[in-house]
Design a protein around this motif. Structure first.
Motif, PDB file in Angstrom:
ATOM      1  N   LEU A   1      38.101  52.657  32.810  1.00 54.61           N
ATOM      2  CA  LEU A   1      39.048  53.693  32.406  1.00 54.61           C
ATOM      3  C   LEU A   1      40.156  53.160  31.516  1.00 54.61           C
ATOM      4  CD1 LEU A   1      41.571  54.544  35.202  1.00 54.61           C
ATOM      5  CD2 LEU A   1      39.858  52.804  35.572  1.00 54.61           C
ATOM      6  N   LEU A   2      40.736  54.084  30.774  1.00 55.84           N
ATOM      7  CA  LEU A   2      41.850  53.832  29.879  1.00 55.84           C
ATOM      8  C   LEU A   2      42.990  54.752  30.284  1.00 55.84           C
ATOM      9  CD1 LEU A   2      42.864  52.490  27.191  1.00 55.84           C
ATOM     10  CD2 LEU A   2      41.907  54.466  26.012  1.00 55.84           C
ATOM     11  N   GLN A   3      44.176  54.172  30.529  1.00 56.17           N
ATOM     12  CA  GLN A   3      45.331  54.961  30.976  1.00 56.17           C
ATOM     13  C   GLN A   3      46.576  54.613  30.170  1.00 56.17           C
ATOM     14  OE1 GLN A   3      45.301  53.334  35.005  1.00 56.17           O
ATOM     15  NE2 GLN A   3      44.876  55.367  35.829  1.00 56.17           N
ATOM     16  N   THR A   4      47.551  55.520  30.208  1.00 52.17           N
ATOM     17  CA  THR A   4      48.914  55.237  29.765  1.00 52.17           C
ATOM     18  C   THR A   4      49.821  55.484  30.958  1.00 52.17           C
ATOM     19  OG1 THR A   4      48.493  55.839  27.470  1.00 52.17           O
ATOM     20  CG2 THR A   4      50.769  55.848  28.203  1.00 52.17           C
TER      21      THR A   4
ATOM     22  N   VAL B   1      46.818  50.645  29.821  1.00 55.22           N
ATOM     23  CA  VAL B   1      46.090  49.924  30.866  1.00 55.22           C
ATOM     24  C   VAL B   1      44.593  50.166  30.699  1.00 55.22           C
ATOM     25  CG1 VAL B   1      45.749  49.623  33.350  1.00 55.22           C
ATOM     26  CG2 VAL B   1      48.033  50.134  32.460  1.00 55.22           C
ATOM     27  N   ILE B   2      43.844  49.072  30.610  1.00 56.96           N
ATOM     28  CA  ILE B   2      42.384  49.135  30.546  1.00 56.96           C
ATOM     29  C   ILE B   2      41.842  48.481  31.815  1.00 56.96           C
ATOM     30  CG2 ILE B   2      40.316  48.488  29.270  1.00 56.96           C
ATOM     31  CD1 ILE B   2      42.093  48.247  26.774  1.00 56.96           C
ATOM     32  N   THR B   3      41.065  49.209  32.591  1.00 57.39           N
ATOM     33  CA  THR B   3      40.533  48.707  33.851  1.00 57.39           C
ATOM     34  C   THR B   3      39.017  48.769  33.827  1.00 57.39           C
ATOM     35  OG1 THR B   3      42.494  49.555  35.005  1.00 57.39           O
ATOM     36  CG2 THR B   3      40.616  48.910  36.365  1.00 57.39           C
ATOM     37  N   SER B   4      38.388  47.670  34.204  1.00 54.51           N
ATOM     38  CA  SER B   4      36.928  47.628  34.220  1.00 54.51           C
ATOM     39  C   SER B   4      36.386  48.380  35.433  1.00 54.51           C
ATOM     40  CB  SER B   4      36.444  46.173  34.264  1.00 54.51           C
ATOM     41  OG  SER B   4      36.613  45.637  35.569  1.00 54.51           O
ATOM     42  N   SER B   5      35.080  48.532  35.477  1.00 54.06           N
ATOM     43  CA  SER B   5      34.430  49.053  36.675  1.00 54.06           C
ATOM     44  C   SER B   5      34.423  47.972  37.745  1.00 54.06           C
ATOM     45  CB  SER B   5      33.001  49.480  36.360  1.00 54.06           C
ATOM     46  OG  SER B   5      32.220  48.327  36.049  1.00 54.06           O
ATOM     47  N   GLN B   6      34.004  48.295  38.940  1.00 50.12           N
ATOM     48  CA  GLN B   6      33.827  47.301  39.989  1.00 50.12           C
ATOM     49  C   GLN B   6      32.609  46.425  39.677  1.00 50.12           C
ATOM     50  OE1 GLN B   6      33.422  49.422  43.674  1.00 50.12           O
ATOM     51  NE2 GLN B   6      35.568  49.994  43.781  1.00 50.12           N
TER      52      GLN B   6
ATOM     53  N   SER C   1      33.729  44.269  44.893  1.00 52.55           N
ATOM     54  CA  SER C   1      34.811  43.424  45.388  1.00 52.55           C
ATOM     55  C   SER C   1      35.923  43.198  44.373  1.00 52.55           C
ATOM     56  CB  SER C   1      34.249  42.052  45.805  1.00 52.55           C
ATOM     57  OG  SER C   1      33.300  42.184  46.840  1.00 52.55           O
ATOM     58  N   PHE C   2      35.623  43.334  43.081  1.00 51.49           N
ATOM     59  CA  PHE C   2      36.589  42.990  42.041  1.00 51.49           C
ATOM     60  C   PHE C   2      36.608  44.026  40.923  1.00 51.49           C
ATOM     61  CE2 PHE C   2      35.148  38.979  43.873  1.00 51.49           C
ATOM     62  CZ  PHE C   2      36.342  38.322  44.139  1.00 51.49           C
ATOM     63  N   ARG C   3      37.731  44.064  40.222  1.00 50.77           N
ATOM     64  CA  ARG C   3      37.866  44.722  38.927  1.00 50.77           C
ATOM     65  C   ARG C   3      38.693  43.795  38.034  1.00 50.77           C
ATOM     66  NH1 ARG C   3      37.129  50.527  38.542  1.00 50.77           N
ATOM     67  NH2 ARG C   3      36.823  51.517  40.566  1.00 50.77           N
ATOM     68  N   ALA C   4      38.584  43.949  36.743  1.00 57.15           N
ATOM     69  CA  ALA C   4      39.473  43.261  35.809  1.00 57.15           C
ATOM     70  C   ALA C   4      40.385  44.292  35.167  1.00 57.15           C
ATOM     71  CB  ALA C   4      38.674  42.517  34.744  1.00 57.15           C
ATOM     72  N   GLN C   5      41.629  43.890  34.893  1.00 58.34           N
ATOM     73  CA  GLN C   5      42.580  44.850  34.327  1.00 58.34           C
ATOM     74  C   GLN C   5      43.434  44.183  33.249  1.00 58.34           C
ATOM     75  OE1 GLN C   5      46.275  46.700  36.375  1.00 58.34           O
ATOM     76  NE2 GLN C   5      44.628  48.189  36.717  1.00 58.34           N
ATOM     77  N   LEU C   6      43.604  44.885  32.146  1.00 56.63           N
ATOM     78  CA  LEU C   6      44.464  44.447  31.048  1.00 56.63           C
ATOM     79  C   LEU C   6      45.601  45.437  30.896  1.00 56.63           C
ATOM     80  CD1 LEU C   6      45.080  42.646  28.571  1.00 56.63           C
ATOM     81  CD2 LEU C   6      43.559  44.143  27.247  1.00 56.63           C
TER      82      LEU C   6
END
Length: 233
Positions: free
Chosen positions: A74-77, A89-94, A99-104
């Protein structure tokens, strides 16, 4: 019902035939330049699709679904990360094990890349901070006891937090090498050890070492001799 008068309640689900409104009934410019409010827009009902402003979203949000399952990136403001800023904010899938996600997080004064838990709520791995006042690379999983990082800032110096790995051999480009060894021998046997580093060691400054006698009830005797390239006890 006339051209300029429609009775209240005259048009509802019971009075509109199935498929009465479809692509053939809308002109090309029917919604061109118009404002759509309160809508959940998606490119498909299932499978590979993009969803804009999905139900339940707290922030302006766009979700990207693959062709399987319900996991998505997903992409958020967001306005709750840095006061007065709209942080992208850019967040990856699980991951496959959920157990994990990556987030920028991209803000005006801080960009942060982080491995997070499955809900993207808590740090759970490597972290990179690029800020207006500092830079930091390391690992954080919610506990200061296991946190490690290298920190740099505008003072021209850096510092490292964490414990050094116990190393058996030094490399020519090691900034710091830490290790332990046991010196054997007894009675009249000479006890000795070598702490070596190669001659082309980067930024050669000579030996900087500490030797501690760790044996119970004993003390270090005979002194320490240091010459260029080696230390003798």
């Amino acid at each position: 019902m006339t051209a300029d008068k429609v009775q209240a309640g005259a048009i509802d689900a019971a009075h509109i035939a199935a498929n009465a409104i479809d692509a053939t009934k809308l002109t090309v410019t029917a919604i061109d330049g118009k404002t759509i409010t309160g809508a959940h827009i998606r490119t498909a009902a299932t499978g590979r699709r993009l969803e804009l402003a999905p139900p339940g979203a707290t922030y302006p949000e766009m979700r990207f679904f693959p062709g399987w399952g319900g996991d998505y990136s997903l992409l958020q403001t967001r306005d709750d990360i840095a006061p007065g800023e709209a942080t992208l904010v850019i967040t990856s899938s699980q991951d496959a094990a959920a157990s994990f996600r990556a987030q920028l997080q991209i803000g005006a004064t801080l960009t942060r890349l982080n491995v997070m838990d499955q809900n993207a709520a808590q740090p759970k791995g490597g972290r990179l901070d690029i800020a207006s006042s500092y830079g930091r690379y390391g690992y954080y999983a919610g506990s200061p006891a296991t946190e490690t990082f290298m920190h740099t800032d505008g003072t021209g110096v850096f510092y490292i937090r964490g414990r050094y790995l116990d190393e058996a051999q030094m490399d020519a480009y090691d900034a710091v090498s830490v290790g332990t060894t046991t010196i054997g021998g007894s009675g009249g046997t000479i006890n000795y050890m070598w702490v070596l580093y190669p001659e082309p060691m980067a930024m050669l400054m000579g030996v900087v070492a500490m030797v501690r006698d760790g044996a119970a009830g004993s003390s270090c005797r005979g002194g320490i001799t240091v010459t260029r390239g080696w230390l003798r006890h």
